[in-house]
Design an enzyme around this catalytic site. Structure first.
Site, mmCIF file in Angstrom:
data_model
loop_
_atom_site.group_PDB
_atom_site.id
_atom_site.type_symbol
_atom_site.label_atom_id
_atom_site.label_comp_id
_atom_site.label_asym_id
_atom_site.label_seq_id
_atom_site.Cartn_x
_atom_site.Cartn_y
_atom_site.Cartn_z
ATOM 1 N N TRP A 188 -41.946 -4.530 -76.376
ATOM 2 C CA TRP A 188 -42.343 -5.579 -75.429
ATOM 3 C C TRP A 188 -43.829 -5.834 -75.610
ATOM 4 C CZ3 TRP A 188 -46.077 -5.553 -71.576
ATOM 5 C CH2 TRP A 188 -46.146 -6.728 -70.798
ATOM 6 N N GLU A 229 -37.725 -7.085 -76.110
ATOM 7 C CA GLU A 229 -37.652 -7.412 -74.689
ATOM 8 C C GLU A 229 -38.463 -8.660 -74.348
ATOM 9 O OE1 GLU A 229 -38.785 -5.366 -70.362
ATOM 10 O OE2 GLU A 229 -39.198 -4.306 -72.239
ATOM 11 N N LYS A 231 -39.801 -11.739 -71.490
ATOM 12 C CA LYS A 231 -40.326 -11.818 -70.133
ATOM 13 C C LYS A 231 -40.558 -13.282 -69.805
ATOM 14 C CE LYS A 231 -43.603 -9.512 -67.059
ATOM 15 N NZ LYS A 231 -44.658 -8.474 -66.972
ATOM 16 N N ASP A 262 -34.198 -7.130 -68.956
ATOM 17 C CA ASP A 262 -34.860 -6.590 -67.768
ATOM 18 C C ASP A 262 -34.588 -7.570 -66.636
ATOM 19 O OD1 ASP A 262 -36.925 -6.272 -65.726
ATOM 20 O OD2 ASP A 262 -37.961 -4.949 -67.118
ATOM 21 N N HIS A 265 -37.249 -9.952 -65.475
ATOM 22 C CA HIS A 265 -37.931 -10.792 -66.448
ATOM 23 C C HIS A 265 -37.315 -12.181 -66.602
ATOM 24 C CE1 HIS A 265 -40.220 -7.402 -68.783
ATOM 25 N NE2 HIS A 265 -40.446 -7.403 -67.482
ATOM 26 N N HIS A 289 -33.187 -2.796 -68.602
ATOM 27 C CA HIS A 289 -34.257 -2.281 -67.762
ATOM 28 C C HIS A 289 -33.924 -2.729 -66.344
ATOM 29 C CE1 HIS A 289 -37.778 -1.501 -70.782
ATOM 30 N NE2 HIS A 289 -36.738 -0.702 -70.959
ATOM 31 N N ASP A 297 -41.446 -10.558 -61.464
ATOM 32 C CA ASP A 297 -41.291 -9.219 -62.014
ATOM 33 C C ASP A 297 -42.273 -8.262 -61.353
ATOM 34 O OD1 ASP A 297 -40.685 -7.039 -63.641
ATOM 35 O OD2 ASP A 297 -42.214 -7.612 -65.086
ATOM 36 N N ASP A 299 -41.362 -5.290 -60.160
ATOM 37 C CA ASP A 299 -40.942 -3.917 -60.458
ATOM 38 C C ASP A 299 -40.851 -3.018 -59.236
ATOM 39 O OD1 ASP A 299 -40.593 -4.076 -63.316
ATOM 40 O OD2 ASP A 299 -42.755 -4.320 -63.470
ATOM 41 N N ASP A 329 -37.014 0.450 -64.936
ATOM 42 C CA ASP A 329 -38.398 0.003 -65.148
ATOM 43 C C ASP A 329 -38.980 -0.459 -63.821
ATOM 44 O OD1 ASP A 329 -40.811 -0.757 -66.108
ATOM 45 O OD2 ASP A 329 -40.095 -2.382 -67.378
#
Length: 421
Positions: A188, A229, A231, A262, A265, A289, A297, A299, A329
């Site tokens: 990433w 990955e 985003k 993810d 993302h 993720h 994002d 997290d 993640d």
């Protein structure tokens, strides 16, 4: 009657309820052996790492809060991970970023890392009896200060990051070889533009060139697997992300590598659970993720919500466990970090167990017969089935705290260990 006897009695009653729907609760618990979650080491120290500092966090990466007890050494990181592993049912994995090497206080730049800097991690995983995954760290470095790494138009910087990824892949292959289980290496990058760029194509052409160079050496898949990955955007790269989902999905398909999905993302209205059966038509495997996005994002700690449940359900409904690599993640520094770790991982595990307790074949038959009312009704009834009794019994079998008992365990660890840091 002891608590253990109560748990067993509740399970037997729940088992009967599920059996009435054609679901074998024992078999559902057995399926959980295939749910191995890769634990992201960066929850222990807010993505700090163990190298001599090369730069501030970048690319939208940000851990908020300053709760006492953050791990500050490699020994503390491992101690925290061991505590987390002890509070989770099942067998998990470790997910390590390149900045967490055992550098012994020395200055080792990222284009010079070697297997020897991670051998103690490999040995630690052997001791724990778990596998390990790996990530190139293309952020928090002076050579990423302008917002570009593998896509950089500064050729010296671009080659630096290509060399870093090359070395990370070689390390990953050795990790998988020594541990006897494939190491997933994920790439990433934070590359993008805060304002509207003109030459989007130039940056993406550079990224493709860099990936081709970095992945030129092929390693046995029984040792390592490559993943890329995407985003949607990050802080400072709001107008254009070089490694978009379209870019990486195309690259993954063209090169037969893993696409990392993810669930933080993407646009807030997109669901990663809906993407799994689509991308697996064209790639052999995916990497997940699992996080909890709020607005973007951010997290957050995973909770048992509909997005996570759809991800788990799609995997279990289609017997995709052997084609999906599950990782987490999230990083939250505003609460007890171990508490965040365990709560989030258990939430993900609960989603998979709920999915395993679904009478999928019967639901598909209703769907194919056009009995959509009946399908809807059954899905709603499943939401109030006695899942918690099955979860508690699963934890009891695995000899880990049942129900909320892990809270006291973490509080004790905080009082005995974290407050003394």
């Amino acid at each position: 009657m002891s608590n253990t006897e109560n748990i067993k009695k509740a399970y037997e009653l729940a088992k009967e309820r599920y059996a009435a729907l054609g679901v074998d609760a024992d078999a559902a618990i057995e399926k959980m052996k295939g749910v191995n979650i890769s634990l992201h080491c960066w929850q222990t120290d807010d993505v700090g790492g163990c190298e001599v500092k090369h730069g501030e966090l970048s690319g939208g990466i940000q851990a908020t809060g300053n709760y006492p007890g953050k791990a500050t050494t490699i020994e503390e990181i491992r101690a925290d991970l061991e505590k987390v592993l002890a509070l989770l049912p099942g067998k998990q994995r470790l997910n390590l970023h390149a900045i967490y090497g055992d550098f012994q206080g020395g200055v080792v730049d990222r284009d010079a890392i070697e297997v020897k800097h991670f051998q103690s991690w490999i040995d630690w995983c052997k001791k724990q009896g778990i596998g390990m995954d790996f990530n190139a760290t293309c952020f928090s470095h002076e050579r990423a200060a302008d917002g570009f790494t593998l896509s950089s138009k500064n050729e010296e910087n671009r080659k630096f990051w290509v060399e870093h990824v090359k070395r990370c892949r070689a390390i990953s292959a050795e990790v998988g070889k020594q541990l006897g289980t494939p190491c997933v290496h994920n790439t990433w990058i934070p590359d993008g533009s805060k304002d509207t760029p003109v030459d989007r194509n130039g940056y993406r052409a550079n990224l493709k060139k860099s990936l081709d160079e970095a992945m030129a050496v092929k390693y046995p898949k029984e040792h390592m697997k490559d993943a890329v990955e995407s985003k949607l955007f990050g802080i400072g790269v709001e107008s254009m992300t070089v490694g978009s989902h379209d870019f990486y999905l195309g690259y993954a398909i063209a090169n037969n590598i893993l696409i990392c999905l993810d669930n933080g993302h993407f646009h807030p209205t997109e669901q990663v659970g809906d993407k799994i059966s689509s991308v697996l038509q064209f790639v052999d495997e995916v990497l997940l993720h699992v996080t909890r996005p709020i607005r973007w994002d951010s997290d957050h700690v995973v909770t048992l919500n509909e997005d996570v449940q759809l991800i788990a359900s799609e995997i279990m409904r289609n017997n995709f466990l052997n084609r999906v690599n599950i990782g987490l993640d999230f990083f939250d520094a505003s609460i007890n970090r171990i508490g965040a770790y365990v709560t989030g991982t258990r939430a993900a595990q609960k989603a998979f167990l709920i999915a395993a307790l679904e009478p999928t074949n019967d639901l598909v038959k209703l769907e194919e017969a056009g009995k959509n009312f009946e399908r809807l009704a059954m899905l709603e009834e499943l939401k109030t089935m006695p899942f918690s009794a099955v979860w508690d019994y699963y934890c009891l079998q695995e000899n880990v705290p049942v129900g909320a008992d892990y809270i006291a365990e973490i509080q004790k660890y905080e009082n005995e260990v974290l407050v003394n840091r």
